[in-house]
Design an enzyme around this catalytic site. Structure first.
Site, mmCIF file in Angstrom:
data_model
loop_
_atom_site.group_PDB
_atom_site.id
_atom_site.type_symbol
_atom_site.label_atom_id
_atom_site.label_comp_id
_atom_site.label_asym_id
_atom_site.label_seq_id
_atom_site.Cartn_x
_atom_site.Cartn_y
_atom_site.Cartn_z
ATOM 1 N N CYS A 4 0.104 -10.321 8.070
ATOM 2 C CA CYS A 4 -0.393 -11.169 7.107
ATOM 3 C C CYS A 4 0.268 -12.641 7.333
ATOM 4 C CB CYS A 4 0.055 -10.459 5.580
ATOM 5 S SG CYS A 4 -0.608 -8.799 5.248
ATOM 6 N N ARG A 29 -7.273 -5.499 4.251
ATOM 7 C CA ARG A 29 -7.865 -6.821 4.713
ATOM 8 C C ARG A 29 -9.046 -7.061 4.483
ATOM 9 N NH1 ARG A 29 -3.258 -8.415 7.189
ATOM 10 N NH2 ARG A 29 -2.005 -6.680 8.483
#
Length: 204
Positions: A44, A119
């Site tokens: 991330c 995601r």
């Protein structure tokens, strides 16, 4: 309501690292909404930095970025501060604190087994219609080049009503919609198209 391709994006009023935010405030702009499993996760972090590096490029084509994870606003703030301190990159876009997971569930971004978000990537057009949905597994980072390419292809279609062929890049020809009548199909081939159903047109 759930999110569907080609339909109105679910609205939300949320708290972010930039203060309160309503999706409706972005009407007239393109929006990229993207979610993350958690703060301080390594993949991330690379994605946040990559989006930040290209923030001005997105802004130039009338596109706003909005991040999201289910951690608290204080966790987000500390993560943003850490990225700037350790990597020298300031995160210029808002990050939603989706503690109750309301937005994540509306946009089908929840992995209910782990309690975290996958995601997800959503491109929302200026009329607040969802034009793209991509879901990545937690262990795979996104390709920002492909997100940018797809956004530009959608914007090309928005202005010219041409479709983007395989591996399309800005400046390449687009594809005209298939003909709706026999006469139109015959004229396509008479005018130089190799087939009646596949006709290219220069993007000007």
């Amino acid at each position: 309501m759930a999110v569907y391709l080609g339909q109105k994006a679910p609205g939300f009023l949320v708290n972010t690292t930039k203060g309160p935010l309503s999706l409706e405030n972005y009407k007239g702009n393109w929006v990229i909404l993207f979610s993350h499993p958690a703060d301080f996760t390594p993949v991330c972090t690379t994605e946040f930095m990559a989006f930040a590096r290209r923030y001005d490029e997105f802004k130039k084509i009338n596109t706003e970025l909005i991040g999201l994870s289910v951690d608290s606003i204080y966790s987000h703030i500390e993560w943003m501060k850490n990225i700037k301190e350790k990597f020298g990159i300031e995160i210029p876009f808002p990050v939603i604190a989706d503690i109750n997971k309301d937005v994540a569930r509306e946009y089908n971004m929840m992995d209910e087994k782990t309690g975290s978000t996958v995601r997800g990537v959503f491109i929302i057009d200026p009329n607040m219609i969802v034009r793209l949905m991509i879901y990545y597994p937690a262990e795979t980072g996104r390709n920002i080049d492909e997100i940018m390419r797809t956004l530009k292809a959608l914007q090309m279609n928005w202005d010219r009503k041409l479709a983007a062929p395989v591996n399309w890049q800005p400046g390449n020809d687009g594809i005209v919609s298939a003909p709706g009548t026999l006469d139109e199909a015959i004229n396509r081939e008479k005018n130089g198209s190799k087939t009646w159903y596949l006709t290219y047109e220069a993007v000007r």
